[in-house]
Design a protein around this motif. Structure first.
Motif, mmCIF file in Angstrom:
data_model
loop_
_atom_site.group_PDB
_atom_site.id
_atom_site.type_symbol
_atom_site.label_atom_id
_atom_site.label_comp_id
_atom_site.label_asym_id
_atom_site.label_seq_id
_atom_site.Cartn_x
_atom_site.Cartn_y
_atom_site.Cartn_z
ATOM 1 N N THR A 1 42.196 36.183 -8.104
ATOM 2 C CA THR A 1 42.613 36.656 -6.779
ATOM 3 C C THR A 1 42.538 38.174 -6.688
ATOM 4 O OG1 THR A 1 44.853 36.674 -7.666
ATOM 5 C CG2 THR A 1 44.273 34.834 -6.201
ATOM 6 N N GLY A 2 42.011 38.678 -5.586
ATOM 7 C CA GLY A 2 42.115 40.104 -5.306
ATOM 8 C C GLY A 2 43.480 40.386 -4.704
ATOM 9 N N PHE A 3 43.811 41.692 -4.571
ATOM 10 C CA PHE A 3 44.907 42.125 -3.703
ATOM 11 C C PHE A 3 46.299 41.887 -4.265
ATOM 12 C CE2 PHE A 3 47.118 41.023 0.578
ATOM 13 C CZ PHE A 3 47.347 42.342 0.933
ATOM 14 N N GLN A 4 46.455 41.106 -5.333
ATOM 15 C CA GLN A 4 47.820 40.770 -5.745
ATOM 16 C C GLN A 4 48.056 40.966 -7.235
ATOM 17 O OE1 GLN A 4 48.369 36.401 -6.773
ATOM 18 N NE2 GLN A 4 47.337 36.265 -4.811
ATOM 19 N N GLY A 5 49.336 41.083 -7.566
ATOM 20 C CA GLY A 5 49.733 41.190 -8.955
ATOM 21 C C GLY A 5 51.175 40.724 -9.089
ATOM 22 N N ILE A 6 51.773 41.099 -10.218
ATOM 23 C CA ILE A 6 53.154 40.699 -10.455
ATOM 24 C C ILE A 6 53.895 41.861 -11.091
ATOM 25 C CG2 ILE A 6 52.644 39.704 -12.732
ATOM 26 C CD1 ILE A 6 54.631 37.442 -11.832
ATOM 27 N N ASP A 7 55.155 42.081 -10.698
ATOM 28 C CA ASP A 7 55.874 43.213 -11.285
ATOM 29 C C ASP A 7 56.643 42.748 -12.524
ATOM 30 O OD1 ASP A 7 58.237 42.029 -10.486
ATOM 31 O OD2 ASP A 7 58.828 43.629 -9.100
ATOM 32 N N ARG B 1 46.361 47.100 2.124
ATOM 33 C CA ARG B 1 45.219 46.499 2.809
ATOM 34 C C ARG B 1 43.907 46.964 2.188
ATOM 35 N NH1 ARG B 1 46.302 43.705 7.361
ATOM 36 N NH2 ARG B 1 44.453 42.618 6.599
ATOM 37 N N GLY B 2 43.013 46.039 2.028
ATOM 38 C CA GLY B 2 41.736 46.360 1.395
ATOM 39 C C GLY B 2 41.824 46.396 -0.120
ATOM 40 N N GLY B 3 42.969 45.962 -0.667
ATOM 41 C CA GLY B 3 43.234 46.131 -2.093
ATOM 42 C C GLY B 3 42.384 45.294 -3.042
ATOM 43 N N SER B 4 41.658 44.321 -2.536
ATOM 44 C CA SER B 4 40.827 43.513 -3.443
ATOM 45 C C SER B 4 39.755 44.345 -4.129
ATOM 46 C CB SER B 4 40.101 42.401 -2.694
ATOM 47 O OG SER B 4 41.004 41.625 -2.015
ATOM 48 N N LEU C 1 30.353 35.868 -15.755
ATOM 49 C CA LEU C 1 30.773 36.327 -14.427
ATOM 50 C C LEU C 1 32.268 36.184 -14.208
ATOM 51 C CD1 LEU C 1 29.051 37.057 -11.686
ATOM 52 C CD2 LEU C 1 27.780 36.454 -13.735
ATOM 53 N N VAL C 2 32.872 37.267 -13.709
ATOM 54 C CA VAL C 2 34.237 37.194 -13.186
ATOM 55 C C VAL C 2 34.110 37.506 -11.699
ATOM 56 C CG1 VAL C 2 36.534 38.239 -13.231
ATOM 57 C CG2 VAL C 2 35.255 37.930 -15.359
ATOM 58 N N VAL C 3 34.715 36.699 -10.850
ATOM 59 C CA VAL C 3 34.566 36.899 -9.411
ATOM 60 C C VAL C 3 35.940 37.144 -8.788
ATOM 61 C CG1 VAL C 3 33.592 35.986 -7.287
ATOM 62 C CG2 VAL C 3 32.614 35.302 -9.486
ATOM 63 N N VAL C 4 36.015 38.187 -7.975
ATOM 64 C CA VAL C 4 37.277 38.541 -7.316
ATOM 65 C C VAL C 4 37.058 38.479 -5.801
ATOM 66 C CG1 VAL C 4 39.037 40.337 -7.031
ATOM 67 C CG2 VAL C 4 37.861 40.077 -9.237
ATOM 68 N N PRO C 5 37.519 37.435 -5.138
ATOM 69 C CA PRO C 5 37.339 37.368 -3.687
ATOM 70 C C PRO C 5 38.566 37.856 -2.918
ATOM 71 C CG PRO C 5 37.873 35.185 -4.530
ATOM 72 C CD PRO C 5 38.025 36.152 -5.686
ATOM 73 N N SER C 6 38.318 38.280 -1.668
ATOM 74 C CA SER C 6 39.406 38.561 -0.720
ATOM 75 C C SER C 6 39.806 37.259 -0.044
ATOM 76 C CB SER C 6 38.928 39.490 0.395
ATOM 77 O OG SER C 6 38.570 40.728 -0.072
ATOM 78 N N ALA C 7 40.826 37.355 0.777
ATOM 79 C CA ALA C 7 41.196 36.224 1.636
ATOM 80 C C ALA C 7 40.084 36.007 2.667
ATOM 81 C CB ALA C 7 42.501 36.538 2.351
#
Ligand code: ASP
Ligand code: MG
Length: 425
Positions: free
Chosen positions: A138-144, A154-157, A36-42
């Motif tokens: 983490t959902g919603f985020q990354g790194i450039d 918004r809603g990006g997770s 299992l990999v789990v990706v939650p929102s805030a």
């Protein structure tokens, strides 16, 4: 053993009690032998709260430099969630480890507050999975590429989860949310609306006005592009329902027409009140007019949706189109200052009291007479159609907004969407 990605929305992560429930549900899948990999929102309300704080300090339009900080700030909501969920899993006796976007890393472009995922590295995640852990990302985020934290809009997770599933070639991506699937239309308008057991990703994109309430539309585009098997289901079923039952619940987003479990010609009725109609009257009917009008609108970065041009009389015609309601005033401004003076007319009319109602279905590709059935149903209820537009799998009409609910109900009935369709042959 399958590799499954679960995504939990903010409501499902809304309190420690709910997070415990998520952990128990994930533990059930792990005990059934899955990775299992789990990706939650805030946690629900958290992103709004954080962005609200920023707004207090910087009320104006944020510059790029401020947007960078908005991402730094907003991304923390998801960091809290992964930490809490990983702790809750360990309390359930399930080995787990959490990662932020930069730890995975999830690489994006540098468009702060609306970044796009470019790639996701899988070694670290695979290593932890192989060591028997649940990986919480983490959902919603990354790194450039310069090491700045970015967020995906918004809603990006949802998009994070689908992208992680694509990168890992997961067997399925399950999006747990506060609704139990995608419906034939909004049940608040039509109480008989039915949950679809499956819907094609193309239909889901066309139903954006409804679908986007369920999933971030970009995640559906992503799933389509990378063929990620995607299911939307409720996180409010008891966590201990049998896995086989859970795995069949909700709505499956499919790719191939022949994979569809249901064979309806029209799958759903979408509607929105987001648009406004603009008509320019008495336009000279000569080559280049559409370009003259819509070119100026496009140059102002305004998107046009439905367009019609009438038959001309004595060399003059009427030209109408719709734009998003938020762009209405700006469009009028552009027309009055840049377009009308060159057209020899000053007759422009606007109507913000319109709505767009659409029937959507991949079955429309292979069946004729669907649009006329739509028009008949509307006529029987005395609803006047102002504009029509069609695509391969969608027919939309623009009507007076006061008839919106009546139209949606009439069409839902006419296409018998309250009845389960005949099973596929
Ligand atoms: N927390 C982010 C938001 O509220 C991302 C998400 O929930 O999908 O938009
Ligand atoms: Mg969401």
């Amino acid at each position: 053993m399958a590799l499954i990605v679960h995504k939990y929305g903010g409501t499902s992560m809304g309190s420690t009690e709910r997070i415990r429930n998520v952990a128990k549900r994930v533990a059930k899948w792990v005990r059934a032998g899955h990775q299992l990999v789990v990706v939650p929102s805030a946690m629900s309300g958290e992103t709004n709260r954080l962005l609200g704080l920023a707004k207090e300090l910087f009320p104006g339009t944020p510059s790029d430099a401020v947007c960078r900080e908005l991402d730094m700030l907003a991304s923390t909501g998801e960091q809290v969630s992964v930490g809490l969920l990983s702790i809750a899993l360990q309390a359930e006796g399930v080995p787990a480890v959490s990662f932020t976007g930069w730890q995975v890393p999830v690489r994006t472009d540098s468009a702060y507050t609306k970044a796009r995922i470019e790639s996701i590295a899988d070694e670290r995640v695979r290593g932890e999975l192989a060591a028997g852990k649940v990986v919480v990302i983490t959902g919603f985020q990354g790194i450039d590429d310069k090491g700045h934290i970015t967020t995906l809009g918004r809603g990006g997770s949802d998009t994070s989860a689908v992208a992680v599933a694509a990168a890992l070639k997961a067997d399925e991506c399950l999006i747990y949310t506060d609704v139990d699937g995608v419906y034939t239309t909004d049940p608040r308008v039509v109480p008989e609306a039915r949950r679809l057991r499956s819907v094609s990703f193309e239909e889901m994109l066309e139903m954006a006005s409804m679908g986007s309430k369920v999933l971030q539309i970009r995640s559906v585009e992503f799933a389509g592009k990378y063929h990620v098997p995607l299911r939307v289901l409720s996180s409010f079923t008891p966590w201990d329902i049998p896995i086989e039952e859970e795995a069949r619940s909700g709505t499956l987003i499919t790719f191939e027409e022949d994979e569809k479990m249901e064979q309806a010609i029209v799958s759903g009725i979408a509607f929105n009140r987001d648009e406004a109609k603009i008509s320019i009257l008495g336009v000279p009917d000569r080559p280049g007019i559409a370009f003259q009008i819509l070119g100026a609108v496009a140059d102002a970065n305004i998107e046009v949706d439905v367009i019609i041009q009438n038959v001309s009389h004595e060399g003059k015609t009427d030209f109408s189109f719709t734009v998003h309601r938020n762009d209405y005033a700006r469009t009028m401004e552009v027309l009055k200052t840049q377009v009308l003076p060159n057209l020899g007319t000053d007759r422009v009319e606007g109507d913000t009291r319109i709505c767009k109602v659409s029937i959507v279905g991949i079955g429309m590709r292979s069946h004729g007479g669907i649009a006329s059935k739509m028009f008949r149903a509307l006529a029987e209820d005395g609803i006047n159609i102002q504009m029509i537009s069609t695509s391969e799998i969608k027919t939309s009409v623009v009507i007076d907004e006061k008839y919106m609910e009546l139209a949606v109900r009439a069409l839902h009935r006419a296409f018998e969407l309250d009845q389960p369709p005949a099973p596929a042959q």
